[in-house]
Design a protein around this motif. Structure first.
Motif, mmCIF file in Angstrom:
data_model
loop_
_atom_site.group_PDB
_atom_site.id
_atom_site.type_symbol
_atom_site.label_atom_id
_atom_site.label_comp_id
_atom_site.label_asym_id
_atom_site.label_seq_id
_atom_site.Cartn_x
_atom_site.Cartn_y
_atom_site.Cartn_z
ATOM 1 N N UNK A 244 35.926 50.430 54.070
ATOM 2 C CA UNK A 244 35.622 49.842 52.760
ATOM 3 C C UNK A 244 34.935 50.876 51.871
ATOM 4 N N UNK A 245 35.396 50.984 50.639
ATOM 5 C CA UNK A 245 34.829 51.947 49.697
ATOM 6 C C UNK A 245 34.942 51.402 48.288
ATOM 7 N N UNK A 246 34.224 52.059 47.366
ATOM 8 C CA UNK A 246 34.293 51.659 45.967
ATOM 9 C C UNK A 246 35.733 51.743 45.457
ATOM 10 N N UNK A 247 36.439 52.817 45.841
ATOM 11 C CA UNK A 247 37.809 53.019 45.368
ATOM 12 C C UNK A 247 38.740 51.892 45.798
ATOM 13 N N UNK A 248 38.607 51.444 47.044
ATOM 14 C CA UNK A 248 39.480 50.381 47.545
ATOM 15 C C UNK A 248 39.211 49.069 46.805
ATOM 16 N N UNK A 249 37.942 48.700 46.689
ATOM 17 C CA UNK A 249 37.593 47.443 46.014
ATOM 18 C C UNK A 249 38.003 47.497 44.540
ATOM 19 N N UNK A 250 37.786 48.650 43.897
ATOM 20 C CA UNK A 250 38.207 48.814 42.506
ATOM 21 C C UNK A 250 39.715 48.646 42.376
ATOM 22 N N UNK A 251 40.459 49.229 43.298
ATOM 23 C CA UNK A 251 41.922 49.164 43.236
ATOM 24 C C UNK A 251 42.426 47.734 43.353
ATOM 25 N N UNK A 252 41.848 46.973 44.288
ATOM 26 C CA UNK A 252 42.246 45.567 44.440
ATOM 27 C C UNK A 252 41.928 44.791 43.174
ATOM 28 N N UNK A 253 40.724 44.986 42.633
ATOM 29 C CA UNK A 253 40.311 44.277 41.416
ATOM 30 C C UNK A 253 41.205 44.658 40.234
ATOM 31 N N UNK A 254 41.492 45.955 40.074
ATOM 32 C CA UNK A 254 42.314 46.415 38.957
ATOM 33 C C UNK A 254 43.742 45.885 39.049
ATOM 34 N N UNK A 255 44.312 45.912 40.254
ATOM 35 C CA UNK A 255 45.683 45.447 40.437
ATOM 36 C C UNK A 255 45.813 43.961 40.110
ATOM 37 N N UNK A 256 44.914 43.155 40.632
ATOM 38 C CA UNK A 256 44.978 41.715 40.370
ATOM 39 C C UNK A 256 44.685 41.417 38.902
ATOM 40 N N UNK A 257 43.750 42.132 38.308
ATOM 41 C CA UNK A 257 43.416 41.941 36.890
ATOM 42 C C UNK A 257 44.599 42.282 36.008
ATOM 43 N N UNK A 258 45.305 43.369 36.340
ATOM 44 C CA UNK A 258 46.475 43.765 35.566
ATOM 45 C C UNK A 258 47.569 42.708 35.645
ATOM 46 N N UNK A 259 47.757 42.148 36.806
ATOM 47 C CA UNK A 259 48.778 41.106 36.958
ATOM 48 C C UNK A 259 48.426 39.862 36.148
ATOM 49 N N UNK A 260 47.146 39.522 36.124
ATOM 50 C CA UNK A 260 46.700 38.376 35.326
ATOM 51 C C UNK A 260 46.956 38.646 33.851
ATOM 52 N N UNK A 261 46.632 39.869 33.394
ATOM 53 C CA UNK A 261 46.811 40.231 31.985
ATOM 54 C C UNK A 261 48.290 40.232 31.595
ATOM 55 N N UNK A 262 49.140 40.796 32.454
ATOM 56 C CA UNK A 262 50.577 40.848 32.170
ATOM 57 C C UNK A 262 51.183 39.451 32.141
ATOM 58 N N UNK A 263 50.722 38.603 33.048
ATOM 59 C CA UNK A 263 51.225 37.222 33.084
ATOM 60 C C UNK A 263 50.846 36.483 31.807
ATOM 61 N N UNK A 309 50.418 31.710 49.238
ATOM 62 C CA UNK A 309 49.908 32.478 48.100
ATOM 63 C C UNK A 309 48.660 31.827 47.521
ATOM 64 N N UNK A 310 47.920 32.580 46.725
ATOM 65 C CA UNK A 310 46.723 32.043 46.077
ATOM 66 C C UNK A 310 46.774 32.369 44.593
ATOM 67 N N UNK A 311 46.003 31.617 43.819
ATOM 68 C CA UNK A 311 45.858 31.920 42.404
ATOM 69 C C UNK A 311 44.866 33.066 42.266
ATOM 70 N N UNK A 312 45.252 34.176 41.635
ATOM 71 C CA UNK A 312 44.359 35.341 41.568
ATOM 72 C C UNK A 312 43.016 35.055 40.899
ATOM 73 N N UNK A 313 42.995 34.130 39.926
ATOM 74 C CA UNK A 313 41.728 33.812 39.264
ATOM 75 C C UNK A 313 40.763 33.088 40.199
ATOM 76 N N UNK A 314 41.288 32.594 41.331
ATOM 77 C CA UNK A 314 40.425 31.932 42.304
ATOM 78 C C UNK A 314 39.729 32.925 43.226
ATOM 79 N N UNK A 315 40.231 34.162 43.287
ATOM 80 C CA UNK A 315 39.660 35.114 44.241
ATOM 81 C C UNK A 315 39.003 36.315 43.572
ATOM 82 N N UNK A 316 39.228 36.515 42.268
ATOM 83 C CA UNK A 316 38.502 37.552 41.527
ATOM 84 C C UNK A 316 38.128 37.019 40.151
#
Length: 370
Positions: A244-263, A309-316
Motif C-alpha cells: 500500500x502506498x500513496x501512489x496506489x491509493x491516489x490511482x484508485x481514487x483518480x480512476x474512479x473519480x474520472x469514471x464518475x465525471x465522464x459518466x 458491481x458497486x456504485x463508485x460513489x458508495x466507495x469513494x
C-alpha cells in the motif's frame, strides 16, 4: 430505474398534476401504538396543506441512485405466491381503499420501525398516463408511494399574533420531518410497469433499515453506502498490506473519480457501476504484486458478493481526498493530488505538500522562508 425515469415520476407527484384522490396516514407513537389513522381527500385540502403532503411523498424519489434510491428485485416465486408481494399488489388494486389491507401494512411497518417521538406513515396511490410517441400505445402506470416520516417535538418559541400585535408563547408542537424511508411500487422501468421490482428510499447513508425491507419486501438490501465505503477501504488495506502506498491509493481514487465525471458528462441515464475487475486493473497497472491483487479479489467477493458491481460513489468521495495521521488531517482537492507526496528523510516519514500561491494558517497569510 434510471435517473430520467425517477425524475419523470417525481415531476408527476404534485398537487396540480397528480391523479391521487386521497392520501392515507397512520400516526404511530414511540410505544408503537396507533394514535391516529386517517384519510385526507386531496380535493378538499388547502393549497398549502396539499403541497406539504405531496412534498413529503415526492422526497422519497430524491437522492442518489444506489446510495439513497435502491432497486429492490422480487424473485419469480415471490411474485407468484409471496405474501409480501401479494399485499402490495392488493393495496395497489384497491387503490388503498381497503382498511384491513392498510392496517396489515401499517403493522408490518410498526413491527420494524421506531423513532424517538413517533412517526407518520403516509400512503398514496396514483396513476400516471405515460406519454409515448405516435407509433406506440399509451400505458397507464398505477403505483403506490409510501413515506415514513419522524414526528418531532419542536421547541416552544415566541410567535407573533397579528390581532393583538403582540408576541406569545407558541407552545410545543408535533412537527412532521422529512421521510427517513419509503418506496415506490411497482418500479417504472423502461417507462413501463415492472411488478418484479420496487424502488426503495433511505435518507441515511449509514442505515438501510433492513428489518423494514425484510418485512415489506422480504428481499435482501445492499449494505448502507457508508458501510460499503468502509468495507472497500478495509479490503484495500488488508489486500495491499506492505504494498500500500500513496501512489496506489491516489490511482484508485483518480480512476474512479474520472469514471464518475465522464459518466456525468455523457448524461447517460443508467447508473454507473464499477466491477471488481475494474479495480484489479488499476492495482495491476500500479505494479501491485499478483498475490495482493488475488487477495483483493477474494476479499471483495466475500464482502460484496461474487462478481457483484458497486456504485463508485458508495466507495469513494470524488470531491474529497484526505490524508490522516493520529495527530494531523490534510484535505486536498482531488484534481490537485500532484501537490502531495510521501518521503522518508533520514529515516523519518514525512508527508510533503507543494505550497503554491498564498499560504494561510488560521486565516492569516504567512511567508515560507528558505
Amino acid at each position: 430505474m434510471n435517473i430520467k425515469e425517477v425524475a419523470e415520476i417525481r415531476r408527476h407527484i404534485r398537487r396540480d398534476r397528480s391523479n391521487m384522490t386521497a392520501i392515507y396516514g397512520c400516526y404511530v407513537n414511540d410505544k408503537k401504538e396507533i394514535i391516529s389513522e386517517f384519510r385526507c381527500s386531496t380535493g378538499m385540502m388547502s393549497e398549502n396543506e396539499g403541497d406539504k403532503y405531496f412534498g413529503l411523498l415526492r422526497k422519497t424519489l430524491s437522492g442518489t441512485i444506489g446510495k439513497h434510491l435502491i432497486d429492490i428485485t422480487f424473485k419469480t416465486s415471490q411474485v407468484l405466491e409471496g405474501d409480501e408481494h401479494k399485499l402490495l399488489m392488493e393495496l395497489r388494486k384497491c387503490s388503498l381503499e381497503e382498511e384491513q389491507l392498510r392496517l396489515s401494512f401499517y403493522r408490518k411497518v410498526m413491527e420494524t420501525v421506531s423513532f424517538d417521538g413517533g412517526y407518520l406513515i403516509l400512503l398514496g396511490c396514483d396513476t400516471y398516463d405515460v406519454p409515448f410517441k405516435k407509433d406506440q400505445s399509451e400505458e397507464s402506470f398505477k403505483f403506490l408511494l409510501c413515506a415514513v416520516c419522524p414526528v418531532k417535538l419542536t421547541k416552544a418559541t415566541l410567535h407573533y399574533v397579528p390581532e393583538e400585535k403582540l408576541f406569545h408563547d407558541g407552545g410545543i408542537t408535533n412537527a412532521v420531518a422529512s421521510p427517513e424511508l419509503g418506496f415506490l411500487f411497482p418500479a417504472f422501468d423502461n417507462r413501463a410497469t415492472n411488478i418484479y421490482n420496487a424502488l426503495y428510499y433511505t435518507r441515511s447513508t449509514k442505515e438501510s433499515h433492513e428489518a423494514f425491507v425484510d418485512a415489506v419486501f422480504h428481499t435482501p438490501v445492499p449494505k448502507p453506502a457508508a458501510t460499503q465505503k468502509k468495507s472497500f477501504e478495509a479490503i484495500l488495506t488488508n489486500a495491499l498490506a506492505d504494498e500500500s502506498s500513496m501512489d496506489v491509493v491516489q490511482s484508485v481514487h483518480e480512476e474512479l473519480s474520472q469514471r464518475i465525471a465522464l459518466h456525468k458528462e455523457s448524461k447517460v441515464a443508467e447508473p454507473l457501476l464499477i466491477s471488481k475487475e475494474d479495480v484489479k486493473e488499476v492495482l495491476t497497472g500500479c505494479g501491485v504484486p499478483e498475490a495482493n491483487v488475488a487477495k483483493f479479489s477474494v476479499d471483495y467477493d466475500e464482502e460484496f458478493g461474487y462478481e457483484m458491481p458497486v456504485h463508485p460513489k458508495n466507495i469513494i468521495d470524488e470531491k474529497r481526498f484526505e490524508v490522516k495521521t493520529p495527530d494531523v488531517s490534510i484535505k486536498v482537492a482531488p484534481d490537485r493530488l500532484d501537490l502531495i507526496e510521501t518521503r522518508v528523510i533520514d529515516g523519518v516519514k514525512y508527508i510533503l505538500i507543494h505550497a503554491e500561491g498564498d499560504v494561510e494558517v488560521n486565516g492569516v497569510s504567512i511567508q515560507i522562508k528558505e
